[in-house]
Scaffold this motif. Sequence first.
Motif, mmCIF file in Angstrom:
data_model
loop_
_atom_site.group_PDB
_atom_site.id
_atom_site.type_symbol
_atom_site.label_atom_id
_atom_site.label_comp_id
_atom_site.label_asym_id
_atom_site.label_seq_id
_atom_site.Cartn_x
_atom_site.Cartn_y
_atom_site.Cartn_z
ATOM 1 N N THR A 166 0.978 -1.284 0.030
ATOM 2 C CA THR A 166 -0.107 -0.034 0.066
ATOM 3 C C THR A 166 0.766 1.136 0.036
ATOM 4 O OG1 THR A 166 -0.051 -0.036 2.306
ATOM 5 C CG2 THR A 166 -2.035 -1.001 1.309
ATOM 6 N N LEU A 167 0.480 2.501 -0.450
ATOM 7 C CA LEU A 167 1.056 3.445 -0.707
ATOM 8 C C LEU A 167 0.713 4.600 0.405
ATOM 9 C CD1 LEU A 167 0.826 3.931 -4.630
ATOM 10 C CD2 LEU A 167 2.502 2.366 -3.004
ATOM 11 N N GLN A 168 1.929 5.340 0.816
ATOM 12 C CA GLN A 168 1.558 6.538 1.852
ATOM 13 C C GLN A 168 2.686 7.478 1.564
ATOM 14 O OE1 GLN A 168 -1.161 5.795 3.857
ATOM 15 N NE2 GLN A 168 -1.476 7.826 4.366
ATOM 16 N N GLY A 169 2.310 8.731 1.375
ATOM 17 C CA GLY A 169 3.249 9.762 1.214
ATOM 18 C C GLY A 169 2.810 10.787 0.261
ATOM 19 N N ASP A 170 3.956 11.666 0.119
ATOM 20 C CA ASP A 170 3.803 12.833 -0.991
ATOM 21 C C ASP A 170 4.675 12.436 -2.390
ATOM 22 O OD1 ASP A 170 2.567 13.926 0.869
ATOM 23 O OD2 ASP A 170 4.312 15.046 1.337
ATOM 24 N N ILE A 171 4.129 12.831 -3.560
ATOM 25 C CA ILE A 171 4.717 12.589 -4.735
ATOM 26 C C ILE A 171 4.645 13.971 -5.310
ATOM 27 C CG2 ILE A 171 4.540 11.657 -7.027
ATOM 28 C CD1 ILE A 171 3.088 9.446 -6.037
ATOM 29 N N PRO A 172 6.012 14.649 -5.448
ATOM 30 C CA PRO A 172 6.083 16.117 -6.168
ATOM 31 C C PRO A 172 5.833 15.804 -7.773
ATOM 32 C CG PRO A 172 8.083 14.995 -5.947
ATOM 33 C CD PRO A 172 7.264 13.970 -5.267
ATOM 34 N N ILE A 173 5.027 16.685 -8.294
ATOM 35 C CA ILE A 173 4.470 16.543 -9.790
ATOM 36 C C ILE A 173 5.370 17.395 -10.558
ATOM 37 C CG2 ILE A 173 2.318 16.605 -11.532
ATOM 38 C CD1 ILE A 173 2.301 14.312 -9.207
ATOM 39 N N ALA A 174 5.923 16.918 -11.565
ATOM 40 C CA ALA A 174 6.929 17.878 -12.449
ATOM 41 C C ALA A 174 6.011 18.885 -13.353
ATOM 42 C CB ALA A 174 7.505 17.043 -13.228
ATOM 43 N N LEU A 220 -3.958 7.881 -9.599
ATOM 44 C CA LEU A 220 -4.413 6.579 -9.727
ATOM 45 C C LEU A 220 -3.767 5.624 -8.795
ATOM 46 C CD1 LEU A 220 -5.267 6.624 -13.538
ATOM 47 C CD2 LEU A 220 -7.007 6.485 -11.411
ATOM 48 N N ALA A 221 -2.341 5.947 -8.354
ATOM 49 C CA ALA A 221 -1.683 4.733 -7.884
ATOM 50 C C ALA A 221 -2.317 4.214 -6.368
ATOM 51 C CB ALA A 221 -0.284 5.359 -7.685
ATOM 52 N N PRO A 222 -2.712 5.239 -5.624
ATOM 53 C CA PRO A 222 -3.377 4.832 -4.221
ATOM 54 C C PRO A 222 -4.701 4.035 -4.541
ATOM 55 C CG PRO A 222 -3.452 7.211 -4.437
ATOM 56 C CD PRO A 222 -2.535 6.624 -5.624
ATOM 57 N N VAL A 223 -5.399 4.554 -5.483
ATOM 58 C CA VAL A 223 -6.419 3.978 -5.777
ATOM 59 C C VAL A 223 -6.543 2.346 -6.336
ATOM 60 C CG1 VAL A 223 -8.708 3.969 -7.135
ATOM 61 C CG2 VAL A 223 -7.448 5.980 -6.956
ATOM 62 N N ILE A 224 -5.508 2.094 -6.922
ATOM 63 C CA ILE A 224 -5.131 0.633 -7.501
ATOM 64 C C ILE A 224 -4.494 -0.097 -6.368
ATOM 65 C CG2 ILE A 224 -3.607 -0.843 -8.956
ATOM 66 C CD1 ILE A 224 -3.880 1.665 -11.246
ATOM 67 N N ALA A 225 -3.390 0.451 -5.664
ATOM 68 C CA ALA A 225 -2.589 -0.402 -4.599
ATOM 69 C C ALA A 225 -3.108 -0.104 -3.138
ATOM 70 C CB ALA A 225 -1.072 0.246 -4.783
ATOM 71 N N MET A 252 -8.526 -9.962 -9.086
ATOM 72 C CA MET A 252 -6.753 -10.013 -8.808
ATOM 73 C C MET A 252 -6.348 -10.053 -10.266
ATOM 74 S SD MET A 252 -4.222 -9.849 -7.126
ATOM 75 C CE MET A 252 -4.588 -10.040 -5.285
ATOM 76 N N LEU A 253 -5.114 -9.150 -10.402
ATOM 77 C CA LEU A 253 -4.239 -9.731 -11.637
ATOM 78 C C LEU A 253 -2.960 -10.330 -11.268
ATOM 79 C CD1 LEU A 253 -4.311 -6.223 -13.646
ATOM 80 C CD2 LEU A 253 -5.749 -8.059 -13.908
ATOM 81 N N SER A 302 3.185 2.538 -21.154
ATOM 82 C CA SER A 302 4.091 2.010 -20.317
ATOM 83 C C SER A 302 3.779 2.134 -18.641
ATOM 84 C CB SER A 302 5.421 2.959 -20.433
ATOM 85 O OG SER A 302 5.846 2.629 -21.883
ATOM 86 N N VAL A 303 3.356 3.318 -18.395
ATOM 87 C CA VAL A 303 3.046 3.443 -17.108
ATOM 88 C C VAL A 303 1.764 2.800 -16.643
ATOM 89 C CG1 VAL A 303 1.734 5.626 -17.240
ATOM 90 C CG2 VAL A 303 3.325 5.443 -15.438
ATOM 91 N N SER A 304 0.980 2.593 -17.455
ATOM 92 C CA SER A 304 -0.345 1.893 -17.218
ATOM 93 C C SER A 304 -0.041 0.285 -16.707
ATOM 94 C CB SER A 304 -1.462 1.919 -18.168
ATOM 95 O OG SER A 304 -1.141 0.844 -19.313
ATOM 96 N N LEU A 305 0.878 0.006 -17.063
ATOM 97 C CA LEU A 305 1.432 -1.492 -16.876
ATOM 98 C C LEU A 305 2.107 -1.499 -15.619
ATOM 99 C CD1 LEU A 305 2.584 -2.571 -20.388
ATOM 100 C CD2 LEU A 305 0.499 -3.034 -19.354
ATOM 101 N N ILE A 306 3.058 -0.538 -15.364
ATOM 102 C CA ILE A 306 3.391 -0.261 -13.947
ATOM 103 C C ILE A 306 2.207 -0.066 -12.881
ATOM 104 C CG2 ILE A 306 4.865 0.993 -12.220
ATOM 105 C CD1 ILE A 306 6.519 1.739 -14.903
ATOM 106 N N LEU A 307 1.362 0.782 -13.066
ATOM 107 C CA LEU A 307 0.110 0.891 -12.231
ATOM 108 C C LEU A 307 -0.408 -0.413 -11.964
ATOM 109 C CD1 LEU A 307 -1.382 4.135 -13.468
ATOM 110 C CD2 LEU A 307 -0.201 3.653 -11.373
ATOM 111 N N ALA A 308 -0.848 -1.291 -12.836
ATOM 112 C CA ALA A 308 -1.414 -2.561 -12.728
ATOM 113 C C ALA A 308 -0.549 -3.527 -11.794
ATOM 114 C CB ALA A 308 -1.973 -3.073 -14.026
ATOM 115 N N GLY A 309 0.657 -3.284 -12.131
ATOM 116 C CA GLY A 309 1.697 -4.563 -11.431
ATOM 117 C C GLY A 309 1.791 -3.794 -9.867
ATOM 118 N N LEU A 310 1.469 -2.655 -9.403
ATOM 119 C CA LEU A 310 1.327 -2.188 -8.103
ATOM 120 C C LEU A 310 0.384 -3.208 -7.251
ATOM 121 C CD1 LEU A 310 1.181 1.575 -8.402
ATOM 122 C CD2 LEU A 310 3.318 0.140 -7.905
ATOM 123 N N ALA A 311 -0.818 -3.571 -7.928
ATOM 124 C CA ALA A 311 -1.570 -4.583 -7.110
ATOM 125 C C ALA A 311 -1.772 -5.840 -7.620
ATOM 126 C CB ALA A 311 -3.052 -3.858 -7.095
ATOM 127 N N ALA A 312 -0.858 -6.190 -8.709
ATOM 128 C CA ALA A 312 -0.857 -7.482 -9.375
ATOM 129 C C ALA A 312 -0.389 -8.555 -8.149
ATOM 130 C CB ALA A 312 -0.405 -7.751 -10.397
#
Length: 423
Positions: free
Chosen positions: A11-19, A244-249, A363-364, A377-387
């Motif tokens: 699970t994810l917790q914290g801050d992500i700086p957006i460029a 979307l990352a914390p929504v998935i993970a 589950m994936l 590319s990044v969509s597959l990383i997102l999916a992998g967070l909860a696979a």
Amino acid sequence: MDSILVKGGNTLQGDIPIAGAKNAALTLMPVTLLSDEPLTLTNTPRLSDIKTMTTLLESLGAEVTSLQDGKVLAMSTHGAINTTADYEIVRKMRASNLVLGPLLAREGHAIVSLPGGCAIGARPMDIHTDGLAKMGAQIDLRDGYLHAKADGGKLKGAVIDFPFASVGATENIMMAATLAKGTTVINNAAREPEIVDLATCLRAMGAQIDGDGSPTITIQGVDRLGAATHAVVTDRIELGTYMLAPVIAGGEVTCLGGRIDLLAAFCEKLDAAGVSVTETDAGLKVALRGDRPKAVDVTTEPFPGFPTDLQAQMMAMLCFADGTSVLEEKIFENRFMHAPELVRMGADIDVQGGTATVRGVDMLKGAPVMATDLRASVSLILAGLAAEGETLVNRVYHLDRGYEKVVRKFAGVGANVERVKGQ
């Protein structure tokens, strides 16, 4: 060739700086060709596409200096200008076509190779060249290059009616019109935040522009543009991706610098899916309200609609949703290439033409997958967070074009993500 290895389950917790926005920065950089005085961009993202645009501008005679670890670009085009944009540089990136308008406006002629970029569908230059032709440019396509010349050496203001709201064409015509003789009116103009950001920068240099952010933009040409310092707007696509990352993970993440107005339609869909998005002084705080997101239907549209550049990431989230979702892609006809890769991980997705039906699964499972373009590319990383298990995303060179320090940002909030060097 490098890969990204994702081990799901954290699970994810914290801050992500957006460029700063990639698409905004790539539009703002060619603005230096319009003036012989300095242009400084702050909040610039550190991406390979920025390096490609730097190489292109330097080949045309601009001086580009990277400062503060790449977050500031100091540019000046005060010497002789080369008006030929070479294929070997332009082929690497679609945004290279944005030098056409500025070169024509300042020099009265240009030779620009047709561009490359991600293979997500046809993105013809006709709408760009038709608009410039109405401003008095004669343009011929020879040997893969657009040969353009302004009548009498100077572009003239015109009323330009776009058949659809093209972001790139709006940007090219806006830049060209700043130095044209007379008034240019763009009807059916794109309304994206990057358009407003470009207009803000041009006005700081002395351009006369009204109506940006609306379907009609009016530009009164001026004799010259001056110096300016401009901060690149927040990258709304990077913002939406990390939302979307914390929504998935699972968990809660604050995307630093995020604003709801940049992604209103996207945030509305997240709310319908059961996601809490709270605007704070620091940015946007995001968390799933229940155990699982709800299915929602999505149709991509020009701004202020749902962004096509977030469709792949949204699909990754909907793979885990409760129920059946329908995604309709109306911007690019070849933008579901990530779907078969998600299916390899156990997703239930059926693609018919421009429509994808996604039936949520519990589950994936991790698998080796192939990135086909930047957002895929990044969509597959997102999916992998909860696979379950490990997901190895191959061909991730696309990521370096559009996501700054992607592994560090995911890892910074607790994701088990690492870059694996290729042999």
